[in-house]
Scaffold this motif. Sequence first.
Motif, mmCIF file in Angstrom:
data_model
loop_
_atom_site.group_PDB
_atom_site.id
_atom_site.type_symbol
_atom_site.label_atom_id
_atom_site.label_comp_id
_atom_site.label_asym_id
_atom_site.label_seq_id
_atom_site.Cartn_x
_atom_site.Cartn_y
_atom_site.Cartn_z
ATOM 1 N N GLN A 8 -9.340 -8.579 -0.362
ATOM 2 C CA GLN A 8 -9.077 -7.334 -0.942
ATOM 3 C C GLN A 8 -8.507 -6.144 -0.029
ATOM 4 O OE1 GLN A 8 -13.348 -8.051 -1.872
ATOM 5 N NE2 GLN A 8 -13.431 -8.253 -4.325
ATOM 6 N N ALA A 9 -9.343 -6.554 1.503
ATOM 7 C CA ALA A 9 -8.532 -5.425 2.391
ATOM 8 C C ALA A 9 -7.543 -5.754 2.710
ATOM 9 C CB ALA A 9 -9.945 -6.181 3.627
ATOM 10 N N LEU A 10 -7.154 -6.189 2.562
ATOM 11 C CA LEU A 10 -5.517 -6.624 2.470
ATOM 12 C C LEU A 10 -5.167 -5.845 1.604
ATOM 13 C CD1 LEU A 10 -4.869 -10.140 4.222
ATOM 14 C CD2 LEU A 10 -4.546 -8.217 5.139
ATOM 15 N N GLY A 11 -4.985 -6.438 0.567
ATOM 16 C CA GLY A 11 -4.700 -5.516 -0.603
ATOM 17 C C GLY A 11 -4.865 -3.825 -1.063
ATOM 18 N N LEU A 12 -5.947 -3.391 -0.555
ATOM 19 C CA LEU A 12 -5.789 -2.304 -0.345
ATOM 20 C C LEU A 12 -5.441 -1.299 0.327
ATOM 21 C CD1 LEU A 12 -9.656 -1.984 -0.522
ATOM 22 C CD2 LEU A 12 -8.517 -1.084 -2.632
ATOM 23 N N ILE A 13 -5.536 -1.857 1.675
ATOM 24 C CA ILE A 13 -3.942 -1.729 2.935
ATOM 25 C C ILE A 13 -2.729 -1.832 2.328
ATOM 26 C CG2 ILE A 13 -3.037 -2.294 5.033
ATOM 27 C CD1 ILE A 13 -6.020 -3.299 5.652
ATOM 28 N N PHE A 16 -2.234 0.838 -0.454
ATOM 29 C CA PHE A 16 -2.550 2.036 0.985
ATOM 30 C C PHE A 16 -0.932 2.606 1.771
ATOM 31 C CE2 PHE A 16 -3.281 4.982 3.969
ATOM 32 C CZ PHE A 16 -3.823 5.804 3.087
ATOM 33 N N LEU A 17 -0.886 1.927 1.643
ATOM 34 C CA LEU A 17 0.754 1.804 2.640
ATOM 35 C C LEU A 17 2.302 1.962 1.811
ATOM 36 C CD1 LEU A 17 0.515 -0.622 5.139
ATOM 37 C CD2 LEU A 17 0.344 1.560 5.269
ATOM 38 N N GLY A 18 1.550 1.571 0.645
ATOM 39 C CA GLY A 18 2.961 2.258 -0.818
ATOM 40 C C GLY A 18 2.459 3.198 -1.028
ATOM 41 N N ARG A 27 -6.360 12.453 0.545
ATOM 42 C CA ARG A 27 -7.566 12.464 -1.006
ATOM 43 C C ARG A 27 -7.746 10.998 -1.185
ATOM 44 N NH1 ARG A 27 -11.126 14.552 -3.034
ATOM 45 N NH2 ARG A 27 -11.789 15.189 -5.502
ATOM 46 N N ILE A 28 -6.801 10.184 -0.522
ATOM 47 C CA ILE A 28 -7.729 8.376 -1.368
ATOM 48 C C ILE A 28 -8.880 8.213 0.039
ATOM 49 C CG2 ILE A 28 -7.098 6.343 -0.871
ATOM 50 C CD1 ILE A 28 -4.783 6.666 -2.116
ATOM 51 N N LEU A 29 -8.203 8.983 1.412
ATOM 52 C CA LEU A 29 -9.591 8.890 2.773
ATOM 53 C C LEU A 29 -10.699 9.748 2.029
ATOM 54 C CD1 LEU A 29 -6.775 8.829 5.292
ATOM 55 C CD2 LEU A 29 -8.201 6.649 4.420
ATOM 56 N N ASN A 30 -10.310 10.282 2.031
ATOM 57 C CA ASN A 30 -11.683 12.178 1.867
ATOM 58 C C ASN A 30 -12.554 11.027 0.138
ATOM 59 O OD1 ASN A 30 -10.836 14.104 3.383
ATOM 60 N ND2 ASN A 30 -9.902 14.761 2.234
ATOM 61 N N LEU A 31 -11.739 10.414 -0.669
ATOM 62 C CA LEU A 31 -12.398 9.956 -1.432
ATOM 63 C C LEU A 31 -13.573 9.118 -1.105
ATOM 64 C CD1 LEU A 31 -10.273 10.729 -4.768
ATOM 65 C CD2 LEU A 31 -12.779 12.141 -3.782
#
Length: 65
Positions: A8-13, A16-18, A27-31
């Motif tokens: 899950q962590a790798l999928g999120l990373i 996010f990098l995409g 905005r994603i980091l703030n949320l």
Amino acid sequence: MDDVLERQALGLIKAFLGIADARKRRRILNLAEQLADSATSDITGPGVREASTVGERGDSPGRTE
């Protein structure tokens, strides 16, 4: 970290990098920080909150982009 959490962590990373738009990434980091703060307050109870870095960077948490 177990295998499911690691995937899950790798999928999120990877997702996010995409994201090419820096404003959307911010905005994603703030949320994510707001969700983490909310989870912390759910665990510790009202009135207890860890320091957030949102205000320190000058970001406006309520601003949408």
